[in-house]
Enzyme design. Structure first.
Site, PDB file in Angstrom:
ATOM      1  N   GLU A   1     -12.422 -26.711  33.516  1.00 16.22           N
ATOM      2  CA  GLU A   1     -12.727 -26.590  34.855  1.00 16.22           C
ATOM      3  C   GLU A   1     -13.804 -27.665  35.385  1.00 16.22           C
ATOM      4  OE1 GLU A   1     -14.978 -23.003  36.240  1.00 16.22           O
ATOM      5  OE2 GLU A   1     -15.657 -22.793  34.249  1.00 16.22           O
TER       6      GLU A   1
ATOM      7  N   TRP B   1     -12.315 -22.446  51.809  1.00 17.05           N
ATOM      8  CA  TRP B   1     -11.583 -22.496  50.509  1.00 17.05           C
ATOM      9  C   TRP B   1     -10.117 -22.193  50.935  1.00 17.05           C
ATOM     10  CZ3 TRP B   1      -8.146 -20.061  47.321  1.00 17.05           C
ATOM     11  CH2 TRP B   1      -8.339 -20.527  46.181  1.00 17.05           C
TER      12      TRP B   1
ATOM     13  N   ASN C   1     -13.930 -14.317  55.856  1.00 18.31           N
ATOM     14  CA  ASN C   1     -14.011 -14.568  54.516  1.00 18.31           C
ATOM     15  C   ASN C   1     -13.074 -13.675  53.925  1.00 18.31           C
ATOM     16  OD1 ASN C   1     -14.058 -15.132  51.714  1.00 18.31           O
ATOM     17  ND2 ASN C   1     -15.888 -14.089  51.376  1.00 18.31           N
TER      18      ASN C   1
ATOM     19  N   LYS D   1     -16.707 -20.388  43.642  1.00 15.33           N
ATOM     20  CA  LYS D   1     -17.623 -19.523  42.923  1.00 15.33           C
ATOM     21  C   LYS D   1     -17.273 -18.042  42.579  1.00 15.33           C
ATOM     22  CE  LYS D   1     -21.289 -18.897  40.014  1.00 15.33           C
ATOM     23  NZ  LYS D   1     -21.284 -19.201  38.816  1.00 15.33           N
TER      24      LYS D   1
ATOM     25  N   ARG E   1     -18.904 -21.893  47.520  1.00 20.46           N
ATOM     26  CA  ARG E   1     -17.938 -20.817  47.764  1.00 20.46           C
ATOM     27  C   ARG E   1     -16.599 -21.244  48.119  1.00 20.46           C
ATOM     28  NH1 ARG E   1     -19.079 -15.379  47.632  1.00 20.46           N
ATOM     29  NH2 ARG E   1     -17.343 -15.153  48.881  1.00 20.46           N
TER      30      ARG E   1
ATOM     31  N   LYS F   1     -14.506 -24.037  30.009  1.00 13.92           N
ATOM     32  CA  LYS F   1     -15.550 -24.727  30.517  1.00 13.92           C
ATOM     33  C   LYS F   1     -15.239 -26.232  30.827  1.00 13.92           C
ATOM     34  CE  LYS F   1     -17.615 -22.595  31.739  1.00 13.92           C
ATOM     35  NZ  LYS F   1     -17.752 -21.254  32.000  1.00 13.92           N
TER      36      LYS F   1
ATOM     37  N   HIS G   1       1.913 -22.294  13.560  1.00 16.44           N
ATOM     38  CA  HIS G   1       2.993 -21.487  13.962  1.00 16.44           C
ATOM     39  C   HIS G   1       3.741 -22.336  15.311  1.00 16.44           C
ATOM     40  CE1 HIS G   1       2.650 -18.366  11.123  1.00 16.44           C
ATOM     41  NE2 HIS G   1       1.428 -18.492  11.280  1.00 16.44           N
TER      42      HIS G   1
ATOM     43  N   GLU H   1     -13.766 -19.696  25.710  1.00 10.49           N
ATOM     44  CA  GLU H   1     -14.925 -19.861  26.767  1.00 10.49           C
ATOM     45  C   GLU H   1     -15.159 -21.488  26.728  1.00 10.49           C
ATOM     46  OE1 GLU H   1     -15.951 -18.971  29.297  1.00 10.49           O
ATOM     47  OE2 GLU H   1     -17.866 -19.973  29.659  1.00 10.49           O
TER      48      GLU H   1
HETATM   49  O1  M6R Z   1     -18.334 -13.241  39.239  1.00  9.95           O
HETATM   50  P1  M6R Z   1     -17.300 -13.211  38.207  1.00  9.95           P
HETATM   51  O2  M6R Z   1     -17.951 -13.126  36.985  1.00  9.95           O
HETATM   52  O3  M6R Z   1     -16.344 -11.886  38.603  1.00  9.95           O
HETATM   53  O4  M6R Z   1     -16.157 -14.431  38.063  1.00  9.95           O
HETATM   54  C1  M6R Z   1     -15.377 -14.310  37.292  1.00  9.95           C
HETATM   55  C2  M6R Z   1     -14.623 -15.678  36.962  1.00  9.95           C
HETATM   56  O5  M6R Z   1     -14.133 -16.254  38.449  1.00  9.95           O
HETATM   57  C3  M6R Z   1     -15.609 -16.709  36.502  1.00  9.95           C
HETATM   58  O6  M6R Z   1     -16.025 -16.321  35.360  1.00  9.95           O
HETATM   59  C4  M6R Z   1     -14.920 -18.161  36.224  1.00  9.95           C
HETATM   60  O7  M6R Z   1     -14.085 -18.119  35.298  1.00  9.95           O
HETATM   61  C5  M6R Z   1     -16.056 -19.272  36.318  1.00  9.95           C
HETATM   62  N1  M6R Z   1     -15.884 -20.219  37.199  1.00  9.95           N
HETATM   63  C6  M6R Z   1     -15.953 -19.893  34.802  1.00  9.95           C
HETATM   64  O8  M6R Z   1     -16.919 -20.736  34.699  1.00  9.95           O
END
Ligand code: M6R
Length: 613
Positions: free
Chosen positions: A495, A74, A100, A608, A27, A492, A511, A488
């Protein structure tokens, strides 16, 4: 976005808190700290960097208190530094707090407190909280624990923004107060111990019985007692909820990283999410929804709202719902939806997807849709999460705890659940013929086996990762449903590997963006939709002519000489293709990150669960 934990019981709190904290580190991981009470005196130890740094602090072994709170950060307000790390205490060192969330009016509160003689040592918004508690406590003529509770409550009423807070006090060394508003927090309980955490997985090895707090409900915790109060401090009853997840579900179990483990858990996650809801001989069964044909016939638009990967799952949902149910579906990013004055009313059905169920923007968007008269469905992986408590209806993915920051099994579980929902709506509305529905159901039930087969691409993907891990840019292409998979896959990769990547609708490339293609650039193309395959292959030819290196993911026969690498996954219908096609691309991102020696599970700057705007 920061993790908080707490413990109160007969054992020494520090080792338990550090264990909880290390499980919650996904987190936030730029600093960590712990606070316990020894002989009616608050101790605080904190440092920048990872939780493991706490073990090396001088004096950490002297923390013998049996009550404590801890935090992994964070950073939002103030850079990662020792001063800005939590816990924070008031000037008199009477109250210690972990938090938090974000206190939006902290400037104003800080000014007020400074005018009243309080000093501040950090740049954080959090530091106003212990001082504000002290401010209110000193005004009350009540030195009992009720006075402590009253002071925390009065402080919380002054706060604007989101918060999950744990407070301990040297005046009440056997009590802890916790409260939340728009930020996650659960209280685990067993006999004479209480465990507090931002997320369930961090404390699953201690208990599977949990209390959930609603916004601005207060818990007064002693080791053998938990008492709950509403905002007016009237006592309220709460029942515990038993969580089915096992403690081993949140362990690596021999895998090098959580992400790899979670990729390999996808067959089980899909099987569990389907559960007994799909069978060939009977209608798809969502008892939790119990929608009628009469109601569904009034719906003229479905909104699917989410963030990041969950939003990409929503795009796959749009494809299948529109085709099977003939209802227009709009997919929106939660942080955009909430500020665009969306056209939502009682004829709109709004679906919110969130693995964690705690994403601040998604929750805010849900509240807005509800306010506009729309019925709301939450899709979450976490029972009792905030989004599920706000929505009119909740349905769950059963992916088990997802610990790696990069979402994998949650995504594929969300895609299957949206397909199930489409079948459910369509069976009620009678918008698709029986044969179509039966063939979709058969494909759904076959998916776990096909995912297992897909894993055989691992070695080829690993080899390809070795070839491209040093690249600066990677492009992903696709048309229709394949473009959503490309989106997606691109997220991935960027990130966890920090390689710049973009996804494009294949036909859109010329374009403008094709100007970026030059000798040696890698272009990954998804070719799962047979009806669009020829068109997309023409676009791939265009990038090959400009020197691109190509990887293709497909479930159809293809001329392998045309591309540098082809990964063929088992055939499935277009609606379910994101589930199979994403697997090699999750592995590609994983192996590139490993090849670069990065921390796959905890990529830089990310957390997360995004519980702030
Ligand atoms: O917990 P959530 O599904 O709401 O989270 C949404 C996004 O923060 C999450 O999917 C994020 O994009 C991931 N790190 C992607 O791998």
């Amino acid at each position: 976005m920061c993790g908080i934990v707490g413990y109160i019981g007969p054992e020494g709190a520090a080792p338990i808190l550090m264990d909880e904290l290390s499980r919650l580190e996904y987190r936030g991981y730029d600093s960590a700290g712990i606070s316990t009470i020894e002989k009616n005196k608050i101790s605080i130890m904190k440092d920048v960097g990872r939780v493991k740094n706490l073990y090396n602090l001088d004096g950490i072994d002297d923390l013998t208190g049996t009550i404590g709170i801890a935090h992994t950060r964070w950073a939002t307000h103030g850079k990662p530094s020792k001063e800005n790390s939590h816990p924070h205490q008031d000037n008199s060192k009477t109250f210690s707090v972990v938090h938090n969330g974000i206190i939006e009016n902290f400037h104003e509160l800080r000014n007020m407190l400074e005018e009243n003689g309080y000093n501040f040592l950090s740049q954080t918004d959090t530091e106003v909280i212990p001082n504000l508690i002290h401010y209110h406590y000193s005004k009350l003529q009540d030195n009992s624990v009720h006075g402590f509770l009253q002071a925390v409550r009065n402080c919380c009423l002054d706060l604007k923004g989101s918060f999950a807070i744990e407070v301990i006090s040297s005046l009440f060394p056997e009590n802890m107060i916790v409260v939340r508003k728009d930020s996650p927090l659960v209280i685990g309980t067993c006999e004479d111990e209480k465990y507090i955490s931002s997320d369930i997985p961090a404390i699953l090895s201690y208990t599977r019985d949990f209390y959930f707090l609603n916004d601005l409900e207060f818990a007064l915790l002693q080791n053998n007692k938990a008492t709950f109060f509403d905002t007016n401090l009237h006592e309220i009853n709460k029942q515990t909820n038993n969580i089915e997840w096992t403690a081993t579900a949140s362990e690596k179990n021999g895998y090098e990283d959580f992400m790899l483990k979670e990729i390999y858990e996808q067959p089980t996650a899909i099987r569990e999410t389907i559960g007994s809801k799909i069978s060939i001989d009977s209608k798809c069964n969502f008892e939790e929804l119990n929608f009628t044909k009469e109601y569904l016939s009034t719906i003229d638009k479905i909104y699917i709202i989410a963030c990041g990967t969950a939003m990409h799952a929503g795009l796959a949902g749009k494809n299948v719902i529109e085709k099977l149910c003939r209802i227009p579906v709009e997919v929106d990013i939660a942080s955009e939806f909430r500020y665009r004055s969306p056209i939502v009313n009682e004829k709109t059905l709004s679906i919110f997807i969130s693995q964690s169920g705690e994403t601040a923007d998604t929750i805010a968007a849900l509240k807005l849709a509800k306010h506009c008269g729309s019925k709301t469905i939450a899709i979450s992986n976490v029972i009792g999460s905030s989004i599920t408590r706000e929505a009119n209806y909740s349905i769950y993915t059963h992916a088990g705890p997802e610990i790696a920051v990069a979402s994998t099994k949650a995504y594929t579980s969300q895609v299957i659940l949206l397909n199930m929902l489409a079948v459910y709506f369509s069976e009620i509305l009678e918008t698709s013929d029986k044969d179509t529905i039966i063939s979709i159901k058969k494909e759904m039930l076959d998916l776990p086996k096909k995912i297992e087969e897909t894993f055989s691409c691992k070695d080829s993907i690993k080899e390809f990762a070795k070839k491209i891990y040093q690249e600066k840019d990677v492009f992903f292409l696709g048309r229709g449903i394949d473009e959503t998979i490309a989106k997606e896959a691109s997220l991935k990769l960027k990130e966890i590997s920090y390689i710049h990547s973009e996804s494009y609708a294949a036909g859109e490339l010329k374009h403008g963006s094709i100007a970026l293609i030059e000798n040696g650039v890698t272009v990954v193309t998804v070719l799962m939709d047979k009806s669009l395959m020829e068109k997309t292959i023409s676009n791939v030819q265009e990038v090959i002519s400009r020197g691109a290196k190509t990887l293709v993911i497909t479930c159809h026969p293809c001329d392998s000489n045309m591309f540098d690498e082809i990964i063929t996954v088992p055939y499935t219908i277009q609606y379910l293709s994101p589930i199979l096609a994403i697997i090699p691309l999750q592995l590609l991102a994983y192996y590139i990150s490993k090849e670069k020696g990065l921390d796959v599970d905890k990529p830089r700057n990310l957390a997360k669960s995004v519980t702030v705007e």
